[in-house]
Design an enzyme around this catalytic site. Structure first.
Site, PDB file in Angstrom:
ATOM      1  N   GLY A  94     -11.306  24.893   7.813  1.00  0.00           N
ATOM      2  CA  GLY A  94     -12.240  24.814   6.604  1.00  0.00           C
ATOM      3  C   GLY A  94     -12.605  23.382   6.369  1.00  0.00           C
ATOM      4  N   THR A  95     -13.840  23.049   6.283  1.00  0.00           N
ATOM      5  CA  THR A  95     -14.314  21.672   6.283  1.00  0.00           C
ATOM      6  C   THR A  95     -15.431  21.482   5.279  1.00  0.00           C
ATOM      7  OG1 THR A  95     -13.772  21.492   8.618  1.00  0.00           O
ATOM      8  CG2 THR A  95     -15.328  19.886   7.757  1.00  0.00           C
ATOM      9  N   THR A  96     -15.513  20.303   4.675  1.00  0.00           N
ATOM     10  CA  THR A  96     -16.672  19.949   3.872  1.00  0.00           C
ATOM     11  C   THR A  96     -17.327  18.720   4.462  1.00  0.00           C
ATOM     12  OG1 THR A  96     -17.460  19.784   1.589  1.00  0.00           O
ATOM     13  CG2 THR A  96     -15.612  18.364   2.202  1.00  0.00           C
TER      14      THR A  96
ATOM     15  N   SER B 236     -11.456  17.646   5.631  1.00  0.00           N
ATOM     16  CA  SER B 236     -11.052  19.023   5.874  1.00  0.00           C
ATOM     17  C   SER B 236      -9.584  19.273   5.611  1.00  0.00           C
ATOM     18  CB  SER B 236     -11.352  19.376   7.342  1.00  0.00           C
ATOM     19  OG  SER B 236     -10.935  20.667   7.674  1.00  0.00           O
TER      20      SER B 236
END
Length: 604
Positions: free
Chosen positions: A415-417, A434
């Site tokens: 899951g990454t931004t 992340s």
């Protein structure tokens, strides 16, 4: 009802694809949309996947909105509140680095399913004073006390588990922010933590995509067989209603507010060599983990020289070197520049075929070579050379996929931004951060309010792998910021989130803008492909063709032609990443944030 048409170029294949876009959706879609039984009389009408978006007066008809333009600064993040924080920092006189740090801290509060101060960070940025692209590796290492033998004993399936203490590595994000701020910050460090702390304290309504991911992550955390040593702490923040919050419901995290204010007061050392580090060490001792204060104190981000390849039209694309998978994007582009992609046409079977084959070749090299460069010799210069790109391109047939892709025979020498901010000085920041898989390991230290990443799941347990686990080693990393220059000047800071989708998505953005003349917004909104089934740096060997996943908006004729060529074609599954970008034209700044996330782009 009218479906948006694609703007296509190219030969007969493109014409067929255009025809497919203007015809009615296929029977399969209509069948999916039909309910199994008549709904009750008082039930709302069901949403149908045969309904498509409305029409736009100008620009690419599939774009969700227009590019945002600004003269003084722009920001694009995956949450509106973080974008507003970034603009506030810019308008107070902060640098693009200041704004990026404050926005990233905010994202850890409002988007905990993707990032937070328990994760790692990488950054590419344009330094206007030096006139060059700078790279910062903010990834953490494995605990010194965790041996390979112990990890193998805790990994019964032959892979590092995705959850629990064996997957936790030292978080690098806060140290990376501090390192950036020491060189490029203008505002006081404390001022960058306070917006996020205030939001954590007062609460924030949860957004749609984030609510959906939190629900699925928590469902796994709470399974009896999850292997997670302790889940009460994460439940105390995100499971207070006997369930996870739904869209629009407010989430408060006073523990995280206190932690952020401690970091604001004490700087980097409050986290890595102070009271927060003490709490982390005590927590892992309590649950039977391995991270210590000494592991945290040893963490230091590193300025690195980015890799790059010249694509075409004066565009040079940059990537982070390993332990990041950044060179994978560059390898794909090095292969694809040997084909006339403009002639192949946007969203045609020919174009997607060439791109997917380039991906398969580049990912085999990724699996063979990429690891922590302090533990492995990686032949990056050879892998990114024009001659090697030509050699790999020669393996691609125009009419059918390779039965099996192999790594190149390189000489010995994952899951990454995502967010991007540009300011009036010419500084452009491309930052990705992340927890790895969604909310990470499932572990949250007592009273701190943030989850620890599970980045250790990126290690291999296979003897002979350059990415084989070792104590105090950094794992193979999937998160990669993107940056490109045009004729030597800063042009594009961009990123596409989503594990192995990231290099595939970055490549599609570059082709969409360079070869297919899409604008900054349309380049991200354009339907995407994703190939699954390559070998992995974790030691997973995948023979055969794999599956070529295609979003719903890819023309039906294109899908049919790809299947006829021999591809195993799969449908959409939501795993096509999320995109943010800022761009400099030489006169003004543009910004974009696409519809696959809850994000927002703003400028002033």
């Amino acid at each position: 009802m009218k479906r948006r048409q694609f703007l296509l170029t190219g030969p007969a294949t493109a014409a067929l694809a255009l025809s497919a876009c203007t015809t009615a959706p296929p029977p399969a879609l209509a069948a999916q949309a039909a309910p199994a039984a008549p709904p009750p009389d008082d039930a709302p009408p069901p949403l149908s996947n045969t309904i498509y978006s409305g029409d736009r007066l100008a620009g690419a008809p599939f774009a969700s909105r227009s590019v945002v333009w600004g003269m003084n600064g722009v920001a694009a993040t995956s949450h509106p509140r973080a974008t507003l924080v970034a603009l506030d920092i810019l308008r107070k006189g902060g640098s693009a680095v200041d704004a990026a740090i404050a926005a990233n801290a905010t994202l850890g509060v409002v988007e905990p399913t993707a990032n937070g101060i328990g994760g790692d960070a990488f950054c590419l940025m344009w330094d206007p004073a030096l006139g060059k692209v700078m790279g910062l590796n903010g990834s953490g290492h494995s605990p010194a006390a965790l041996s390979l033998e112990t990890l193998r004993a805790r990994s019964p399936k032959g892979r590092v588990p995705f959850h629990g203490a064996p997957a936790v590595t030292v978080p690098g994000a806060v140290d990376a922010w501090w390192t950036m701020h020491q060189r490029y910050g203008k505002l006081p460090w404390k001022d960058l933590m306070e917006p996020a702390a205030g939001i954590a304290e007062e609460g924030m309504p949860i957004a749609l995509m984030i609510a959906a991911r939190m629900k699925s992550d928590m469902a796994y955390f709470l399974r009896p067989d999850s292997g997670i040593e302790e889940v009460e702490n994460v439940k105390s923040i995100y499971y207070t209603r006997g369930r996870t919050p739904e869209e629009g419901e407010i989430v408060r995290n006073p523990d995280l507010a206190r932690t952020l204010r401690m970091i604001g007061e004490g700087g980097r050392d409050a986290y890595y060599d102070g009271p927060i580090a003490d709490t982390i060490e005590a927590y892992f001792k309590r649950i039977g983990g391995w991270m210590t204060r000494a592991d945290l104190a040893a963490q230091h981000a590193k300025w690195v020289e980015p890799n790059h390849v010249d694509y075409r039209a004066g565009v040079t694309v940059y990537g982070m070197p390993p332990n990041s998978q950044g060179p994978t994007t560059l390898q794909m582009l090095s292969i694809l520049k040997n084909f006339d992609m403009r002639e192949a046409g946007l969203m045609t079977a020919q174009s997607i075929h060439y791109q997917a084959e380039a991906k398969r070749l580049a990912f085999e090299d990724r699996a063979r070579w990429f690891a922590d460069p302090e533990f492995a010799d990686i032949p990056i210069d050879m892998l990114l050379s024009d001659s090697y790109g030509q050699q790999r391109a020669s393996l691609i047939r125009p009419d059918r996929p390779m039965a099996r892709a192999f790594p190149g025979d390189a000489p010995h020498q994952g899951g990454t931004t995502y967010l991007t901010v540009s300011d009036s000085s010419g500084m452009m920041v491309s930052l990705i951060q992340s927890n790895y898989a969604g909310m990470g390991s499932g572990l949250m230290a007592d009273g701190l309010g943030f989850s620890f990443q599970n980045r250790g799941a990126g290690f291999s347990l296979q003897d002979g792998s350059p990415n084989l686990y070792a104590p105090r080693k950094r794992p193979f990393h999937t998160i990669i910021p993107g940056f490109a220059t045009k004729d030597g000047a800063p042009w594009l800071a961009f990123g596409v989130m989503g594990g192995g989708m990231q290099p595939q998505g970055q490549t599609q953005i570059i082709l969409n803008m360079v070869d297919y003349d899409l604008d900054l917004q349309a380049a991200g909104d354009c339907p995407r492909w994703r190939h699954d089934g390559s070998s992995q740096p974790t030691g997973v060997y995948t023979p055969g063709l794999g599956t070529l996943k295609l979003e719903t908006g890819v023309p039906e004729t294109t899908k049919a032609l790809l299947a006829r060529m021999g591809w195993t074609v799969g449908g959409t599954d939501g795993g096509f990443g999320g995109y943010q970008a800022t761009m400099f034209t030489g006169e003004s700044y543009g910004a974009a944030s696409e519809m696959r996330k809850d994000g927002l782009a703003l400028g002033y």
